[in-house]
Design an enzyme around this catalytic site. Structure first.
Site, mmCIF file in Angstrom:
data_model
loop_
_atom_site.group_PDB
_atom_site.id
_atom_site.type_symbol
_atom_site.label_atom_id
_atom_site.label_comp_id
_atom_site.label_asym_id
_atom_site.label_seq_id
_atom_site.Cartn_x
_atom_site.Cartn_y
_atom_site.Cartn_z
ATOM 1 N N LYS A 13 0.836 -1.204 0.000
ATOM 2 C CA LYS A 13 0.000 0.000 0.000
ATOM 3 C C LYS A 13 0.877 1.263 0.000
ATOM 4 C CE LYS A 13 -3.985 -2.179 2.314
ATOM 5 N NZ LYS A 13 -4.941 -2.095 3.457
ATOM 6 N N TYR B 20 -12.195 -1.380 -3.905
ATOM 7 C CA TYR B 20 -12.757 -1.657 -2.578
ATOM 8 C C TYR B 20 -14.288 -1.556 -2.566
ATOM 9 C CZ TYR B 20 -8.396 -2.039 0.110
ATOM 10 O OH TYR B 20 -7.199 -2.457 0.654
ATOM 11 N N PHE C 155 -15.366 3.650 7.007
ATOM 12 C CA PHE C 155 -14.001 4.031 6.660
ATOM 13 C C PHE C 155 -13.756 4.066 5.147
ATOM 14 C CE2 PHE C 155 -14.054 -0.536 7.768
ATOM 15 C CZ PHE C 155 -13.586 -1.108 6.584
ATOM 16 N N ARG D 116 -1.897 -14.208 3.614
ATOM 17 C CA ARG D 116 -2.580 -13.557 4.741
ATOM 18 C C ARG D 116 -1.859 -13.848 6.062
ATOM 19 N NH1 ARG D 116 -7.311 -10.608 3.569
ATOM 20 N NH2 ARG D 116 -7.517 -10.389 5.823
ATOM 21 N N THR E 169 -5.813 -7.634 10.242
ATOM 22 C CA THR E 169 -6.123 -6.292 9.729
ATOM 23 C C THR E 169 -5.626 -5.209 10.688
ATOM 24 O OG1 THR E 169 -8.112 -7.232 8.724
ATOM 25 C CG2 THR E 169 -7.993 -4.824 8.875
ATOM 26 N N ARG F 148 2.274 -6.683 9.155
ATOM 27 C CA ARG F 148 1.483 -5.608 9.772
ATOM 28 C C ARG F 148 1.937 -5.335 11.198
ATOM 29 N NH1 ARG F 148 -4.359 -7.332 7.100
ATOM 30 N NH2 ARG F 148 -4.301 -5.861 5.359
ATOM 31 N N ASN G 46 -2.055 -0.056 7.014
ATOM 32 C CA ASN G 46 -1.521 -1.343 7.471
ATOM 33 C C ASN G 46 -0.648 -2.034 6.415
ATOM 34 O OD1 ASN G 46 -3.563 -2.060 5.775
ATOM 35 N ND2 ASN G 46 -4.729 -3.243 7.253
ATOM 36 N N HIS H 142 -2.016 -5.417 1.367
ATOM 37 C CA HIS H 142 -3.329 -5.996 1.077
ATOM 38 C C HIS H 142 -3.150 -7.434 0.612
ATOM 39 C CE1 HIS H 142 -7.302 -6.621 -0.678
ATOM 40 N NE2 HIS H 142 -6.658 -7.208 -1.673
ATOM 41 N N GLU I 282 -9.680 -9.314 -8.129
ATOM 42 C CA GLU I 282 -8.616 -8.356 -7.815
ATOM 43 C C GLU I 282 -7.425 -8.487 -8.780
ATOM 44 O OE1 GLU I 282 -7.782 -8.954 -3.659
ATOM 45 O OE2 GLU I 282 -9.673 -8.023 -3.050
HETATM 46 P P1 IDP Z 1 -8.027 -6.873 5.199
HETATM 47 O O1 IDP Z 1 -7.195 -5.875 4.446
HETATM 48 O O2 IDP Z 1 -7.267 -7.488 6.354
HETATM 49 O O3 IDP Z 1 -8.661 -7.920 4.305
HETATM 50 P P2 IDP Z 1 -10.664 -5.598 5.353
HETATM 51 O O4 IDP Z 1 -11.651 -5.824 6.440
HETATM 52 O O5 IDP Z 1 -10.940 -6.219 4.018
HETATM 53 O O6 IDP Z 1 -9.223 -6.065 5.907
HETATM 54 O O7 IDP Z 1 -10.507 -4.037 5.196
HETATM 55 C C1 IDP Z 1 -9.843 -3.485 4.078
HETATM 56 C C2 IDP Z 1 -8.923 -2.387 4.563
HETATM 57 O O8 IDP Z 1 -9.704 -1.336 5.129
HETATM 58 C C3 IDP Z 1 -7.957 -2.787 5.705
HETATM 59 O O9 IDP Z 1 -6.795 -3.438 5.258
HETATM 60 C C4 IDP Z 1 -7.653 -1.432 6.310
HETATM 61 O O10 IDP Z 1 -6.715 -0.699 5.502
HETATM 62 C C5 IDP Z 1 -9.010 -0.734 6.208
HETATM 63 N N1 IDP Z 1 -9.825 -0.920 7.422
HETATM 64 C C6 IDP Z 1 -10.440 -2.054 7.850
HETATM 65 N N2 IDP Z 1 -11.109 -1.869 8.993
HETATM 66 C C7 IDP Z 1 -10.924 -0.551 9.306
HETATM 67 C C8 IDP Z 1 -11.384 0.287 10.379
HETATM 68 O O11 IDP Z 1 -12.096 -0.154 11.293
HETATM 69 N N3 IDP Z 1 -10.971 1.593 10.343
HETATM 70 C C9 IDP Z 1 -10.201 2.100 9.339
HETATM 71 N N4 IDP Z 1 -9.757 1.360 8.315
HETATM 72 C C10 IDP Z 1 -10.109 0.047 8.293
HETATM 73 MG MG MG Z 2 -10.113 -7.687 2.831
#
Ligand code: IDP
Ligand code: MG
Length: 138
Positions: free
Chosen positions: A9, A49, A57, A85, A91, A102, A112, A115, A126
């Site tokens: 990212k 997304y 968010f 993963r 996350t 992470r 973080n 992805h 994707e």
């Molecule tokens: P992932 O990347 O671990 O699959 P997802 O739930 O798919 O997690 O969320 C996509 C991205 O959105 C996360 O990697 C993070 O950058 C952001 N994100 C997820 N949850 C939150 C939150 O509660 N606050 C702010 N950003 C979030």
């Molecule tokens: Mg995800």
């Protein structure tokens, strides 16, 4: 063989973590079959997304994902989706296992660093979002 999409990212690229992350990918036995650096615009980040469009968010996330260049990669291995993963970690970096990307490098639940696709159907979507067939190697 399974395929997954990995993204370094904008925060990861800006902090010069690409080399370290690619080293971890190669050491884990994930084969890189496609790789490019691109900068998403807001619209293309929103399309990527789209599953999160209703989340609070979404605006902030798509702004972050378009703030600077990203490095997108296609990774191939048995169980590539879960292997990548596992290397990434949870996350929220505060919940991520020691030694994960992470946990080691994220500064915020949103920023973080990496992805990874979460299932075969999302991986297909994707990968096709970033790469055409001619850009992927055997
Ligand atoms: P992932 O990347 O671990 O699959 P997802 O739930 O798919 O997690 O969320 C996509 C991205 O959105 C996360 O990697 C993070 O950058 C952001 N994100 C997820 N949850 C939150 C939150 O509660 N606050 C702010 N950003 C979030
Ligand atoms: Mg995800």
């Amino acid at each position: 063989m399974e395929r997954t999409l990995a993204i370094i990212k904008p925060d990861g690229v800006a902090k010069a973590l690409a080399g370290e992350i690619i080293l971890r990918i190669e050491k884990a036995g994930l084969k890189i079959t496609g790789l490019k650096m691109v900068q998403l615009n807001k619209k293309s980040a929103e399309g990527f997304y789209a599953v999160h469009i209703k989340r609070p968010f979404f605006e902030s996330l798509t702004g972050f994902m378009s703030e600077g260049p990203v490095i997108a990669m296609v990774l191939e291995a048995d169980n590539a989706i879960s292997k990548w993963r596992t290397l990434m970690g949870a996350t929220n970096y505060k919940d991520a296992e020691e030694g994960t990307i992470r946990r080691d490098f994220a500064t915020d639940i949103e920023r973080n660093v990496v992805h990874g696709s979460d299932a075969e159907d999302t991986a297909d979507f994707e990968i096709n979002y970033f790469f055409n067939a001619f850009e992927l190697c055997a």
